[in-house]
Write a protein that holds these residues in place. Structure first.
Motif, PDB file in Angstrom:
ATOM      1  N   PRO A 109     -49.567  22.406  31.555  1.00 13.00           N
ATOM      2  CA  PRO A 109     -49.070  21.243  31.713  1.00 13.00           C
ATOM      3  C   PRO A 109     -47.628  21.120  31.635  1.00 13.00           C
ATOM      4  CG  PRO A 109     -50.804  20.736  30.182  1.00 13.00           C
ATOM      5  CD  PRO A 109     -50.692  22.323  30.259  1.00 13.00           C
ATOM      6  N   ASP A 110     -46.945  21.788  30.791  1.00 14.98           N
ATOM      7  CA  ASP A 110     -45.513  21.930  30.609  1.00 14.98           C
ATOM      8  C   ASP A 110     -44.825  22.707  31.852  1.00 14.98           C
ATOM      9  OD1 ASP A 110     -45.506  20.413  28.276  1.00 14.98           O
ATOM     10  OD2 ASP A 110     -45.535  22.417  27.000  1.00 14.98           O
ATOM     11  N   THR A 111     -45.306  23.728  32.036  1.00 16.86           N
ATOM     12  CA  THR A 111     -44.880  24.512  33.367  1.00 16.86           C
ATOM     13  C   THR A 111     -45.194  23.646  34.541  1.00 16.86           C
ATOM     14  OG1 THR A 111     -45.657  26.446  32.225  1.00 16.86           O
ATOM     15  CG2 THR A 111     -45.293  26.646  34.580  1.00 16.86           C
ATOM     16  N   PHE A 112     -46.214  23.117  34.652  1.00 13.14           N
ATOM     17  CA  PHE A 112     -46.620  22.141  36.177  1.00 13.14           C
ATOM     18  C   PHE A 112     -45.482  20.978  36.163  1.00 13.14           C
ATOM     19  CE2 PHE A 112     -48.526  18.859  38.228  1.00 13.14           C
ATOM     20  CZ  PHE A 112     -49.164  19.385  39.458  1.00 13.14           C
ATOM     21  N   ALA A 113     -45.178  20.538  35.099  1.00 17.93           N
ATOM     22  CA  ALA A 113     -44.123  19.440  35.191  1.00 17.93           C
ATOM     23  C   ALA A 113     -42.734  19.867  35.493  1.00 17.93           C
ATOM     24  CB  ALA A 113     -44.170  18.756  33.527  1.00 17.93           C
ATOM     25  N   ASP A 114     -42.490  20.995  34.952  1.00 16.26           N
ATOM     26  CA  ASP A 114     -41.105  21.716  35.190  1.00 16.26           C
ATOM     27  C   ASP A 114     -41.201  22.047  36.659  1.00 16.26           C
ATOM     28  OD1 ASP A 114     -40.205  21.297  32.623  1.00 16.26           O
ATOM     29  OD2 ASP A 114     -40.711  23.147  32.037  1.00 16.26           O
ATOM     30  N   SER A 115     -42.070  22.529  37.104  1.00 20.03           N
ATOM     31  CA  SER A 115     -41.993  23.136  38.723  1.00 20.03           C
ATOM     32  C   SER A 115     -42.040  21.560  39.342  1.00 20.03           C
ATOM     33  CB  SER A 115     -43.340  23.922  38.778  1.00 20.03           C
ATOM     34  OG  SER A 115     -43.204  25.072  38.070  1.00 20.03           O
ATOM     35  N   LEU A 116     -43.021  20.800  39.170  1.00 17.35           N
ATOM     36  CA  LEU A 116     -43.077  19.503  39.865  1.00 17.35           C
ATOM     37  C   LEU A 116     -41.728  18.972  39.973  1.00 17.35           C
ATOM     38  CD1 LEU A 116     -45.063  17.931  41.606  1.00 17.35           C
ATOM     39  CD2 LEU A 116     -45.482  16.622  39.553  1.00 17.35           C
ATOM     40  N   ALA A 117     -40.830  19.107  38.807  1.00 20.70           N
ATOM     41  CA  ALA A 117     -39.621  18.413  38.999  1.00 20.70           C
ATOM     42  C   ALA A 117     -38.651  19.055  39.573  1.00 20.70           C
ATOM     43  CB  ALA A 117     -39.086  18.067  37.506  1.00 20.70           C
ATOM     44  N   LYS A 118     -38.808  20.374  39.894  1.00 24.77           N
ATOM     45  CA  LYS A 118     -37.910  21.222  40.598  1.00 24.77           C
ATOM     46  C   LYS A 118     -38.650  22.100  41.540  1.00 24.77           C
ATOM     47  CE  LYS A 118     -33.658  23.829  39.418  1.00 24.77           C
ATOM     48  NZ  LYS A 118     -32.861  24.389  38.420  1.00 24.77           N
ATOM     49  N   LEU A 119     -39.231  21.488  42.636  1.00 26.57           N
ATOM     50  CA  LEU A 119     -39.753  22.125  43.523  1.00 26.57           C
ATOM     51  C   LEU A 119     -39.289  22.850  44.529  1.00 26.57           C
ATOM     52  CD1 LEU A 119     -43.293  22.693  43.816  1.00 26.57           C
ATOM     53  CD2 LEU A 119     -43.339  21.145  45.399  1.00 26.57           C
ATOM     54  N   HIS A 120     -39.077  24.176  44.541  1.00 27.31           N
ATOM     55  CA  HIS A 120     -38.173  24.853  45.616  1.00 27.31           C
ATOM     56  C   HIS A 120     -38.372  24.851  47.078  1.00 27.31           C
ATOM     57  CE1 HIS A 120     -36.704  26.388  41.579  1.00 27.31           C
ATOM     58  NE2 HIS A 120     -35.759  26.848  42.066  1.00 27.31           N
ATOM     59  N   THR A 121     -39.851  24.805  47.297  1.00 25.01           N
ATOM     60  CA  THR A 121     -40.331  24.787  48.706  1.00 25.01           C
ATOM     61  C   THR A 121     -40.943  23.451  49.185  1.00 25.01           C
ATOM     62  OG1 THR A 121     -40.599  27.142  48.480  1.00 25.01           O
ATOM     63  CG2 THR A 121     -41.781  26.003  50.094  1.00 25.01           C
TER      64      THR A 121
ATOM     65  N   GLU B  65     -30.324  17.688  45.156  1.00 22.83           N
ATOM     66  CA  GLU B  65     -29.317  17.475  44.159  1.00 22.83           C
ATOM     67  C   GLU B  65     -29.877  17.755  42.883  1.00 22.83           C
ATOM     68  OE1 GLU B  65     -26.354  13.954  46.012  1.00 22.83           O
ATOM     69  OE2 GLU B  65     -28.296  13.259  44.887  1.00 22.83           O
ATOM     70  N   THR B  66     -31.278  18.266  42.889  1.00 26.21           N
ATOM     71  CA  THR B  66     -32.070  18.537  41.481  1.00 26.21           C
ATOM     72  C   THR B  66     -31.850  20.192  41.156  1.00 26.21           C
ATOM     73  OG1 THR B  66     -34.027  19.046  42.630  1.00 26.21           O
ATOM     74  CG2 THR B  66     -33.749  16.759  41.887  1.00 26.21           C
ATOM     75  N   PHE B  67     -31.049  20.711  42.080  1.00 26.09           N
ATOM     76  CA  PHE B  67     -30.844  22.028  42.173  1.00 26.09           C
ATOM     77  C   PHE B  67     -29.493  22.426  41.839  1.00 26.09           C
ATOM     78  CE2 PHE B  67     -34.466  21.480  44.765  1.00 26.09           C
ATOM     79  CZ  PHE B  67     -35.419  22.571  44.079  1.00 26.09           C
ATOM     80  N   THR B  68     -29.155  23.898  41.342  1.00 24.57           N
ATOM     81  CA  THR B  68     -27.878  24.284  41.174  1.00 24.57           C
ATOM     82  C   THR B  68     -27.178  23.934  42.399  1.00 24.57           C
ATOM     83  OG1 THR B  68     -28.798  25.820  39.466  1.00 24.57           O
ATOM     84  CG2 THR B  68     -26.553  26.340  40.352  1.00 24.57           C
ATOM     85  N   LEU B  69     -25.778  23.534  42.296  1.00 26.20           N
ATOM     86  CA  LEU B  69     -25.182  23.265  43.582  1.00 26.20           C
ATOM     87  C   LEU B  69     -24.638  24.499  44.361  1.00 26.20           C
ATOM     88  CD1 LEU B  69     -23.323  19.595  42.957  1.00 26.20           C
ATOM     89  CD2 LEU B  69     -25.746  20.381  43.876  1.00 26.20           C
ATOM     90  N   SER B  70     -24.735  25.598  43.462  1.00 32.50           N
ATOM     91  CA  SER B  70     -24.030  26.973  43.807  1.00 32.50           C
ATOM     92  C   SER B  70     -25.207  27.690  44.642  1.00 32.50           C
ATOM     93  CB  SER B  70     -23.589  28.038  43.022  1.00 32.50           C
ATOM     94  OG  SER B  70     -24.513  28.074  41.868  1.00 32.50           O
ATOM     95  N   GLY B  71     -26.398  27.055  44.778  1.00 33.30           N
ATOM     96  CA  GLY B  71     -27.493  27.944  45.629  1.00 33.30           C
ATOM     97  C   GLY B  71     -27.478  27.699  47.029  1.00 33.30           C
ATOM     98  N   MET B  72     -28.485  28.222  47.748  1.00 29.35           N
ATOM     99  CA  MET B  72     -28.470  28.234  49.166  1.00 29.35           C
ATOM    100  C   MET B  72     -29.612  27.442  49.742  1.00 29.35           C
ATOM    101  SD  MET B  72     -25.928  29.870  50.321  1.00 29.35           S
ATOM    102  CE  MET B  72     -24.468  30.504  49.315  1.00 29.35           C
ATOM    103  N   LEU B  73     -29.662  26.977  50.889  1.00 29.95           N
ATOM    104  CA  LEU B  73     -30.708  26.345  51.274  1.00 29.95           C
ATOM    105  C   LEU B  73     -31.255  27.096  52.813  1.00 29.95           C
ATOM    106  CD1 LEU B  73     -32.617  23.811  51.041  1.00 29.95           C
ATOM    107  CD2 LEU B  73     -31.157  22.799  53.174  1.00 29.95           C
ATOM    108  N   GLU B  74     -32.479  27.211  53.075  1.00 28.62           N
ATOM    109  CA  GLU B  74     -32.931  28.007  53.972  1.00 28.62           C
ATOM    110  C   GLU B  74     -34.215  27.284  54.911  1.00 28.62           C
ATOM    111  OE1 GLU B  74     -34.585  32.397  54.093  1.00 28.62           O
ATOM    112  OE2 GLU B  74     -36.325  31.116  53.713  1.00 28.62           O
ATOM    113  N   LEU B  75     -33.915  27.236  56.037  1.00 27.54           N
ATOM    114  CA  LEU B  75     -34.906  26.707  56.920  1.00 27.54           C
ATOM    115  C   LEU B  75     -35.826  27.894  57.709  1.00 27.54           C
ATOM    116  CD1 LEU B  75     -36.696  24.722  58.583  1.00 27.54           C
ATOM    117  CD2 LEU B  75     -34.645  24.631  60.122  1.00 27.54           C
ATOM    118  N   ASP B  76     -36.904  28.003  57.119  1.00 30.49           N
ATOM    119  CA  ASP B  76     -37.717  29.143  57.817  1.00 30.49           C
ATOM    120  C   ASP B  76     -38.696  28.496  58.980  1.00 30.49           C
ATOM    121  OD1 ASP B  76     -39.708  31.265  58.309  1.00 30.49           O
ATOM    122  OD2 ASP B  76     -39.893  31.851  56.159  1.00 30.49           O
ATOM    123  N   TYR B  77     -38.387  28.755  60.122  1.00 29.97           N
ATOM    124  CA  TYR B  77     -39.169  28.346  61.241  1.00 29.97           C
ATOM    125  C   TYR B  77     -40.656  28.860  60.949  1.00 29.97           C
ATOM    126  CZ  TYR B  77     -35.238  26.325  64.014  1.00 29.97           C
ATOM    127  OH  TYR B  77     -34.283  25.922  64.565  1.00 29.97           O
ATOM    128  N   GLY B  78     -40.955  29.930  60.687  1.00 30.71           N
ATOM    129  CA  GLY B  78     -42.228  30.404  60.829  1.00 30.71           C
ATOM    130  C   GLY B  78     -42.881  30.612  62.318  1.00 30.71           C
TER     131      GLY B  78
END
Length: 275
Positions: free
Chosen positions: A125-137, A211-224
């Motif tokens: 439950p704790d890990t799920f809640a953390d990941s849900l709040a900061k879902l990278h994909t 805005e929930t992520f570290t602002l020094s990060g990167m964003l990627e669009l993967d077309y697939g």
């Protein structure tokens, strides 16, 4: 390359120090694996899950994958950034979404109740809640939301991955803070010129997500796989031109930009309805 549906992804990659100690250990174990190998592992695991003798598409106890983005600097050096797959959480969310659109007996065939119950038992439950709040994909099937194109420009870093049968994918990447600024500017323009557009709500929601992520990060669009049908792709430029036309009151220019977008993507959206 194994044939999979046309799924595109929007991913946030963060520097190593943005992650917890346990996450950093997982990253360190996988940081030397190249991106192609990671994608092949992900596809292979997906295929194994959906071809199990007993219907159960959920991941079990396998180690989560981590993708690495090597972003180039003007000096020619690269900096690594990391995106955890978070497959257990994303598959649970996908199952919940399907359960709202399908009903028994079809739901029971695709997602048996026993498999859903077992998945809930496996989740911490704790890990799920953390990941849900900061879902990278984020993912999109049968096309890319036009709001995603607002975040990128034609001169952003682009990586074209080619295979034996054409373009396997195209990946655009840009600094996260830059993408947030682009989304805010576009939203402000639309709020004045076209406040009723669904795109405005989409941009507001996606900005809050970034805005929930570290602002020094990167964003990627993967077309697939959709890249092979549209690349080279002028969609980022067309979306930008459409928003600028709306802001200037140029309805003809805005309509022309939308027509270019619609013409390019309608053939892919039609595949979703093909039998």
């Amino acid at each position: 390359m194994t044939s999979f549906p046309y799924v595109s992804y929007l991913r946030v990659f963060e520097p190593l120090d943005a992650f917890s100690d346990d996450e950093q250990l997982l990253i360190m174990e996988q940081r030397s694996r190249d991106r192609r190998a990671t994608e092949e592992l992900d596809r292979g695991e997906s295929l194994r899950r959906i071809t199990r003798t007993v219907s159960d598409p959920f991941p079990h106890d396998s180690e989560d994958l981590v993708r690495v983005l090597h972003y180039p600097s003007p000096e020619g050096l690269t900096t690594p950034y990391y995106c955890p797959n978070q497959l257990a959480v994303r598959s649970t969310l996908a199952a919940e979404s399907i359960s709202h659109s399908l009903h028994n007996p079809l739901l029971g065939l695709l997602l048996p109740e026993a498999a859903r119950d077992a998945q809930q038992q496996r989740l911490d439950p704790d890990t799920f809640a953390d990941s849900l709040a900061k879902l990278h994909t984020r993912s999109s099937t049968w096309g890319i939301p036009f709001g995603w194109f607002v975040l990128f420009r034609e001169d952003d870093h682009a990586e074209v991955i080619e295979g034996r049968h054409g373009v396997e994918t195209v990946r655009l990447s840009a600094p996260l803070m830059q993408c947030i600024d682009r989304a805010r500017y576009a939203a402000a323009s639309l709020a004045v010129a076209a406040p009723g557009l669904d795109l405005l709500d989409e941009l507001t929601e996606i900005t809050e997500w970034m805005e929930t992520f570290t602002l020094s990060g990167m964003l990627e669009l993967d077309y697939g796989r959709v890249a092979d049908m549209v690349y080279p792709d002028d969609s980022p430029s067309d979306v930008q031109a459409g928003i600028e036309s709306l802001a200037e009151g140029d309805m003809t220019g805005a309509a022309a930009a939308y027509r270019r977008l619609a013409t390019r993507w309608i053939k892919i959206r039609q595949l979703a309805r093909a039998s």
